[in-house]
Design a protein around this motif. Structure first.
Motif: not given
Length: 750
Positions: A367-392
């Motif tokens: 992402x820092x070396x290419x500029x895209x108008x549209x992106x999709x992610x169907x992956x990520x950390x296997x963890x529900x979101x947390x109200x107290x902390x923002x994940x990397x």
């Protein structure tokens, strides 16, 4: 050829700057100055004592961190205790939301559980000691002292409280460690200090992969559970947690692999628009696959060979973007664009405890070396979101998307049937990105749809409560999602999951761009997707704003009694912009529906999750320019017409800051509502939009501009030529957005 009423654009030409006077009287404090001193003195002494007891190596350059919890009546950005912190030589380096029952409330009201902010404050141990010893002699007239009435509690973050729950199986554990360090300070000296501290515990970290976002540094270290609490003694550590596994959103419907595959003919043409730049980050595509007619596969050198599971997922996701859910009885639609498919997964997820940062590092580099108008992610950390902390993952992606120039869709996850008591069914990281569209799944592509049971649910973090943002068909046991097969691309394979509803949603956004070119930016396309979503009588925490439109007509074509207009504008911090709702002159007959959607991209502060978004747009609706409040004797004539509620269920004028935070609308960067009015009650109606800017939870006074997109639809069934009347009235200002190519708009999405 029949006349087609296309979406109207250039609405921003109708806007104007206005001046609105606001503000209230002096605030009643819950505590007197002497009460506050009496309450806080023992807390301060205890904090100073615990900080003094820390090992010297755990306090780099003699710095330590404590926490200050604000009274719930003082969480507005204007009450940030900056003067107090400056006076005692401390600095706020982060915060998190917290529920408390305060000892007192102002005006004699009964204390009750309320949302507030817990600040992390950073300074020399000597500064904490000096504050504690001198506090008893403080006068309310000295610098910053008056703000102690805003404080509910001062405390020391115990090492055990920094560690998130994990199971000790006796083996070494890879931890994700989050530190209060911005990039400049960390790289210059603090990272070396942390390495030195870990060395005293016989831990030798590599730190090869690290991420910075706001005032946080995200690192990975490997150690035993026995040493975890000693590591957490390091004063700059905010939180430690076992490194989550990577989730590849495995299909919820699995093919047995032996049944007969349905064959299908692939299009023999290129995409509608070859210039649109799209990226998918996933499991890879075989280099000789039929999809390579429209998709270019990339992978990092030195990666392991892609497994069958990775390729099946990568092909399915890319097929969903290019063709949507495939109907074997119909010819495949022409793809809207080419797509770059990046294989970012090296092995089947769950095999490598370091894979989470490896994959994020690959995505960030792309992402820092290419500029895209549209992106999709169907992956990520296997963890529900947390109200107290923002994940990397969330922090890195939100920072990239903050300029509003990229439309991103992110699958919310397939854990919707997890235990709701422990919130295991909640949307997963990084679908909590406020600058992306979080996509869930529904069970059928036609009428009478419901949330697919596997689709993870909200709410999101506040701000960012509405998650998922949208849903689209993702497949079910009874009706699977059909994609091209990863081995034989001329055949179809049944599958299902939010992995496929997410790129299918992105496909419609790319379709809008392909048809209308650069007349609509990424932010406007996002707003249109949400604006045109099909609502159902279903909870918003399950389906967000609704199911995306079934066809392009629903987004870009108006019936004769309907007017839809797009505003793509900007607003300066602390200013007001008046946005008129385009209507014909005179009185409208019958009942009128007004639907409005406002979206903007925003910079974020990951180290302040409760104050995560830096920008807020407050909207005031004024339906009738001639309706004003009564003027009392001695008052001047009101400057503006009476306002009425449009977004939200209760008058914001009557809400406290706490209530605004509870319903999360003040700092939400996407709001949407539909309201019905008598036509006779509307007289040159307007929205007044006010730009609030904050940084790290307090006022941001920098001169800055914010880009926004607003879509308004007016439907008046008894005004059969509403569209034409609006076009005539604003002929020199509004423009019909004509497609740049001829397309069969009436073809429904597969």
């Amino acid at each position: 050829m029949a006349k087609i009423n296309f979406l109207l654009g250039k609405g921003e030409r109708l806007t104007e700057d206005v001046k609105v006077i606001s503000g209230g009287g002096p605030k009643a404090a819950p505590y007197t100055f002497s009460e506050a001193k009496s309450r806080l003195q023992p807390m301060l002494l205890q904090v100073a004592e615990k900080i003094a007891d820390l090992p010297d190596d755990a306090c780099p350059n003699d710095y330590a961190v404590a926490t200050i919890t604000l009274n719930p009546e003082y969480i507005a950005k204007s009450y940030h205790p900056a003067e107090l912190l400056r006076a005692v030589g401390l600095e706020a380096v982060g915060s998190k939301p917290r529920q408390v029952i305060p000892a007192k409330r102002s005006k004699g009201r009964e204390p009750e559980n309320a949302l507030t902010t817990e600040l992390f404050v950073y300074g020399k141990r000597q500064a904490f000691r000096k504050w504690a010893t001198e506090f008893s002699g403080w006068s309310e007239y000295q610098d910053g002292a008056a703000q102690i009435v805003e404080i509910e509690e001062i405390s020391f973050p115990e090492p055990s409280g920094k560690i998130k729950d994990f199971e000790d199986d006796g083996n070494k554990i890879v931890f994700e460690v989050v530190l209060h360090m911005n990039e400049a300070i960390s790289e210059s000296f603090q990272l070396a200090n942390f390495r030195k501290y870990l060395n005293t515990l016989n831990i030798n970290p590599g730190f090869e992969r690290r991420f910075y976002a706001g005032g946080l540094c995200f690192l990975e270290i490997e150690t035993s559970a026995v040493l975890a609490e000693q590591v957490a003694e390091y004063s700059l550590i905010r939180v430690m947690r076992k490194m989550p596994e990577l989730r590849l959103l495995r299909p919820t419907i699995r093919s047995a692999g032996t049944e007969k595959r349905v064959s299908i003919n692939l299009p023999e043409v290129g995409p509608v628009d070859a210039n649109i730049k799209v990226a998918i980050f996933d499991g890879g595509i075989p280099p000789d696959h039929e999809l390579c007619e429209w998709a270019t596969p990339y992978e990092y050198p030195g990666m392991l060979p892609a497994s069958d599971e990775l390729l099946a997922h990568g092909v399915g996701v890319t097929s969903a973007f290019l063709f949507g859910h495939i109907d074997p009885k119909s010819a495949l639609s022409q793809p809207y664009s080419y797509v770059d498919h990046y294989r970012v997964l090296d092995d089947t997820p769950g095999q490598n405890p370091y894979e989470l940062y490896e994959v994020l590092n690959r995505i960030e580099n792309i992402l820092t070396t290419n500029r895209y108008e549209f992106i999709n992610l169907s992956l990520g950390p296997c963890v529900p979101i947390d109200d107290d902390e923002v994940h990397a993952w969330t922090a890195v992606l939100d920072a990239y998307l903050a300029d509003g120039e990229t439309l991103a869709t992110i699958a919310v996850g397939n854990d919707g049937e997890g235990d709701p008591l422990i919130r295991a069914n909640r949307v997963q990281v990084p679908s909590d990105c406020v600058n992306a569209i979080a996509v869930g799944a529904c069970d059928v592509p036609d009428a009478n749809w419901q949330r697919a049971p596997y689709s993870s649910v909200g709410p999101g973090r506040s701000p960012g409560l509405i998650k998922p943002d949208l849903v689209d068909f993702g497949g079910s046991i009874q009706r699977p999602f059909l994609t091209l097969d990863h081995i034989d691309g001329s055949k179809l394979t049944p599958t299902g999951g939010t992995s496929f509803s997410s790129p299918a949603t992105l496909r419609l956004g790319a379709g809008v761009r392909a048809h209308f070119g650069n007349s609509l930016n990424a932010l406007a396309i996002k707003t249109l997707l949400i604006h045109s979503a099909e609502r159902a009588d279903l909870p918003m925490f399950e389906v967000g704003w609704g199911r995306i439109a079934r066809q392009l007509d629903d987004i870009v074509v108006c019936e004769d009694h309907v007017m839809r207009v797009v505003f793509q504008g900007s607003i300066n911090a602390s200013k007001y912009v008046r946005v008129p709702i385009p209507l014909p002159p005179g009185v409208l007959s019958g009942m009128v529906n007004i639907k409005a959607t406002l979206c903007y991209a925003t910079d974020v502060d990951p180290h302040h999750p409760g104050n995560y978004t830096r920008s807020g747009l407050e909207v005031t609706f004024r339906p009738n320019k001639d309706t004003r409040r009564k003027v009392n004797k001695g008052e001047n004539e009101p400057m503006h017409a009476i306002s009425k509620t449009f977004f939200g269920n209760a008058s914001k004028a009557a809400q406290t800051e706490d209530e605004l935070r509870r319903d999360a609308w003040k700092w939400e960067n996407c709001v949407h509502a539909v309201n019905k009015f008598r036509g006779s009650s509307l007289n040159e109606p307007v929205f007044d939009i006010h730009y609030n800017a904050r940084a790290e939870g307090h006022n941001d006074t920098k001169n800055q501009q914010l880009q926004y997109a607003l879509v308004i639809t007016v439907e008046a069934p008894k005004v059969t030529d509403l569209y034409d009347q609006v076009v005539r009235r604003y002929a020199t200002q509004l423009e019909q957005l004509q497609p740049v190519i001829d397309i069969p708009l009436k073809v429904r999405r597969p």
